[in-house]
Design a protein around this motif. Structure first.
Motif, PDB file in Angstrom:
ATOM      1  N   VAL A   6       0.838  -1.194   0.000  1.00  0.00           N
ATOM      2  CA  VAL A   6       0.000   0.000   0.000  1.00  0.00           C
ATOM      3  C   VAL A   6       0.878   1.250   0.000  1.00  0.00           C
ATOM      4  N   ALA A   7       1.950   1.240   0.797  1.00  0.00           N
ATOM      5  CA  ALA A   7       2.865   2.379   0.829  1.00  0.00           C
ATOM      6  C   ALA A   7       3.533   2.574  -0.527  1.00  0.00           C
ATOM      7  N   GLU A   8       3.912   1.476  -1.171  1.00  0.00           N
ATOM      8  CA  GLU A   8       4.538   1.547  -2.489  1.00  0.00           C
ATOM      9  C   GLU A   8       3.584   2.161  -3.518  1.00  0.00           C
ATOM     10  N   ILE A   9       2.342   1.714  -3.502  1.00  0.00           N
ATOM     11  CA  ILE A   9       1.343   2.225  -4.446  1.00  0.00           C
ATOM     12  C   ILE A   9       1.032   3.691  -4.148  1.00  0.00           C
ATOM     13  N   SER A  10       0.940   4.027  -2.858  1.00  0.00           N
ATOM     14  CA  SER A  10       0.614   5.410  -2.480  1.00  0.00           C
ATOM     15  C   SER A  10       1.706   6.381  -2.921  1.00  0.00           C
ATOM     16  N   THR A  11       2.964   5.996  -2.750  1.00  0.00           N
ATOM     17  CA  THR A  11       4.049   6.887  -3.186  1.00  0.00           C
ATOM     18  C   THR A  11       4.118   6.961  -4.710  1.00  0.00           C
ATOM     19  N   ALA A  12       3.707   5.894  -5.392  1.00  0.00           N
ATOM     20  CA  ALA A  12       3.635   5.950  -6.852  1.00  0.00           C
ATOM     21  C   ALA A  12       2.571   6.964  -7.287  1.00  0.00           C
ATOM     22  N   ARG A  13       1.491   7.054  -6.538  1.00  0.00           N
ATOM     23  CA  ARG A  13       0.439   8.028  -6.846  1.00  0.00           C
ATOM     24  C   ARG A  13       0.924   9.454  -6.562  1.00  0.00           C
ATOM     25  N   VAL A  14       1.773   9.596  -5.542  1.00  0.00           N
ATOM     26  CA  VAL A  14       2.366  10.917  -5.291  1.00  0.00           C
ATOM     27  C   VAL A  14       3.276  11.295  -6.457  1.00  0.00           C
ATOM     28  N   ARG A  32      -6.159  13.457   0.506  1.00  0.00           N
ATOM     29  CA  ARG A  32      -7.144  12.543  -0.074  1.00  0.00           C
ATOM     30  C   ARG A  32      -6.536  11.167  -0.321  1.00  0.00           C
ATOM     31  N   LEU A  33      -5.314  11.137  -0.833  1.00  0.00           N
ATOM     32  CA  LEU A  33      -4.647   9.865  -1.095  1.00  0.00           C
ATOM     33  C   LEU A  33      -4.396   9.099   0.198  1.00  0.00           C
ATOM     34  N   ALA A  34      -4.000   9.806   1.241  1.00  0.00           N
ATOM     35  CA  ALA A  34      -3.741   9.152   2.524  1.00  0.00           C
ATOM     36  C   ALA A  34      -5.034   8.605   3.130  1.00  0.00           C
ATOM     37  N   ALA A  35      -6.133   9.346   2.965  1.00  0.00           N
ATOM     38  CA  ALA A  35      -7.419   8.911   3.517  1.00  0.00           C
ATOM     39  C   ALA A  35      -7.917   7.640   2.842  1.00  0.00           C
ATOM     40  N   GLU A  36      -7.495   7.419   1.610  1.00  0.00           N
ATOM     41  CA  GLU A  36      -7.928   6.233   0.873  1.00  0.00           C
ATOM     42  C   GLU A  36      -7.150   4.981   1.260  1.00  0.00           C
ATOM     43  N   ALA A  37      -6.120   5.136   2.087  1.00  0.00           N
ATOM     44  CA  ALA A  37      -5.300   3.992   2.504  1.00  0.00           C
ATOM     45  C   ALA A  37      -5.187   3.982   4.027  1.00  0.00           C
ATOM     46  N   PRO A  38      -6.006   3.200   4.721  1.00  0.00           N
ATOM     47  CA  PRO A  38      -5.988   3.196   6.190  1.00  0.00           C
ATOM     48  C   PRO A  38      -4.631   2.832   6.782  1.00  0.00           C
ATOM     49  N   GLU A  39      -3.824   2.086   6.043  1.00  0.00           N
ATOM     50  CA  GLU A  39      -2.513   1.701   6.557  1.00  0.00           C
ATOM     51  C   GLU A  39      -1.551   2.879   6.643  1.00  0.00           C
ATOM     52  N   ILE A  40      -1.842   3.944   5.891  1.00  0.00           N
ATOM     53  CA  ILE A  40      -0.932   5.087   5.800  1.00  0.00           C
ATOM     54  C   ILE A  40      -1.329   6.153   6.814  1.00  0.00           C
ATOM     55  N   ASN A  41      -0.342   6.601   7.580  1.00  0.00           N
ATOM     56  CA  ASN A  41      -0.600   7.689   8.521  1.00  0.00           C
ATOM     57  C   ASN A  41      -0.388   9.045   7.867  1.00  0.00           C
ATOM     58  N   ALA A  42       0.586   9.134   6.958  1.00  0.00           N
ATOM     59  CA  ALA A  42       0.861  10.419   6.310  1.00  0.00           C
ATOM     60  C   ALA A  42       1.569  10.200   4.985  1.00  0.00           C
ATOM     61  N   LEU A  43       1.319  11.122   4.057  1.00  0.00           N
ATOM     62  CA  LEU A  43       2.040  11.182   2.791  1.00  0.00           C
ATOM     63  C   LEU A  43       2.688  12.547   2.693  1.00  0.00           C
ATOM     64  N   GLU A  44       3.953  12.562   2.266  1.00  0.00           N
ATOM     65  CA  GLU A  44       4.668  13.832   2.178  1.00  0.00           C
ATOM     66  C   GLU A  44       5.515  13.895   0.918  1.00  0.00           C
ATOM     67  N   LEU A  45       5.733  15.111   0.472  1.00  0.00           N
ATOM     68  CA  LEU A  45       6.564  15.396  -0.689  1.00  0.00           C
ATOM     69  C   LEU A  45       7.750  16.220  -0.222  1.00  0.00           C
ATOM     70  N   LEU A  46       8.954  15.762  -0.531  1.00  0.00           N
ATOM     71  CA  LEU A  46      10.173  16.444  -0.099  1.00  0.00           C
ATOM     72  C   LEU A  46      11.055  16.763  -1.292  1.00  0.00           C
ATOM     73  N   ASP A  47      11.889  17.788  -1.125  1.00  0.00           N
ATOM     74  CA  ASP A  47      12.867  18.071  -2.171  1.00  0.00           C
ATOM     75  C   ASP A  47      14.173  17.349  -1.844  1.00  0.00           C
ATOM     76  N   VAL A  48      15.196  17.541  -2.667  1.00  0.00           N
ATOM     77  CA  VAL A  48      16.435  16.772  -2.515  1.00  0.00           C
ATOM     78  C   VAL A  48      17.260  17.197  -1.306  1.00  0.00           C
ATOM     79  N   SER A  49      16.896  18.284  -0.659  1.00  0.00           N
ATOM     80  CA  SER A  49      17.589  18.681   0.564  1.00  0.00           C
ATOM     81  C   SER A  49      16.903  18.111   1.802  1.00  0.00           C
ATOM     82  N   GLY A  50      15.756  17.458   1.614  1.00  0.00           N
ATOM     83  CA  GLY A  50      15.000  16.930   2.732  1.00  0.00           C
ATOM     84  C   GLY A  50      13.927  17.877   3.230  1.00  0.00           C
ATOM     85  N   ARG A  51      13.730  18.997   2.559  1.00  0.00           N
ATOM     86  CA  ARG A  51      12.726  19.974   2.982  1.00  0.00           C
ATOM     87  C   ARG A  51      11.339  19.486   2.567  1.00  0.00           C
TER      88      ARG A  51
END
Length: 255
Positions: free
Chosen positions: A68-76, A96-115
């Protein structure tokens, strides 16, 4: 005709009776000992079967959550391709994507510095975080990475992340991360009705501890576990000897 010799009951009778009773006592003791050994062996084997079945069920549970985490990050990643990194709609889409996957607590987008550029968590402030283990692994060329055990944010529960590299023409341009809390393990432990001394652990194939339950401590030893499965007796830090069984999650680098 010769007559058979008379038996002297006063001499041979008690001796024969004593010998017979002694033999009976030895036989009975031997049977009792054999029965005790069989009972112990049966109990031990039953314990091994339960431990191995539990390990297999938890491996399937972990594999499902990581898929589920793999699929969710693919959607991100698909979201980034569609709207880029700086679109103001990103937090709502992640939520919305996180709400569709009960196993996921959070989805985040980061840049290459970790921000953190966008998060599904409404109270999550964007900004700079220390370079993570995942960031360094993805910068080194990994396509994805499962973090080792640690606190995600001050005051939050222990958990782990699945991180996906976002690349353009082979160059790392960002990360998509899915966070899973230890609670997903707790639910499985509750369903299995394990005993109070039971300990659960999720290990990466390199031996790093990804998750443990109960979270306050674990008596299981860390270190790589031979795949696909195995079992052995281990003594933990609490002094209790446990039946330890493990099972690799199919298609995932965890046991």
């Amino acid at each position: 005709m010769a007559q058979p010799p008379e038996v002297d009951a006063t001499k041979n009778g008690p001796r024969w009776l004593a010998t017979s009773l002694g033999g009976f006592a030895l036989i009975a003791l031997g049977l009792f000992g054999a029965t005790t050994w069989i009972d112990r062996a049966t109990t031990l084997e039953k314990g091994w079967i339960e431990a191995e079945n539990t390990a297999a069920l938890l491996a399937a549970h972990a594999e499902r959550a990581l898929r589920v985490a793999e699929i969710s990050t693919a959607r991100v990643a698909a979201m980034v391709e569609a709207i880029g990194f700086d679109d103001s709609r990103a937090p709502a889409i992640l939520a919305r994507l996180a709400a569709e996957a009960p196993e996921i607590n959070a989805l985040e987008l980061l840049d290459v510095s970790g921000r953190v550029l966008a998060s599904s968590l409404p109270q999550r402030s964007t900004g700079d975080d220390p370079p993570s283990e995942a960031l360094m692994a993805l910068q080194a060329g990994a396509k994805s990475h499962i973090s080792a055990l640690g606190f995600e944010r001050p005051g939050e529960l222990r958990g782990f992340t699945w991180s996906r590299a976002l690349r353009e023409e082979g160059v790392l341009v960002g990360l998509a991360e899915a966070t899973l809390h230890a609670e997903f393990f707790a639910g499985a432990a509750t369903d299995l009705r394990l005993g109070p001394d039971a300990r659960l652990a999720l290990l990466r194939d390199d031996g790093a501890l990804v998750l443990r339950w109960p979270p306050e401590g674990s008596a299981t030893a860390e270190g790589p576990r031979p795949r696909p499965a195995g079992r052995q007796l281990e003594s933990g830090a609490d002094g209790i000897t446990r039946l330890v069984a493990w099972h690799g999650a199919p298609g995932m680098p965890v046991t």
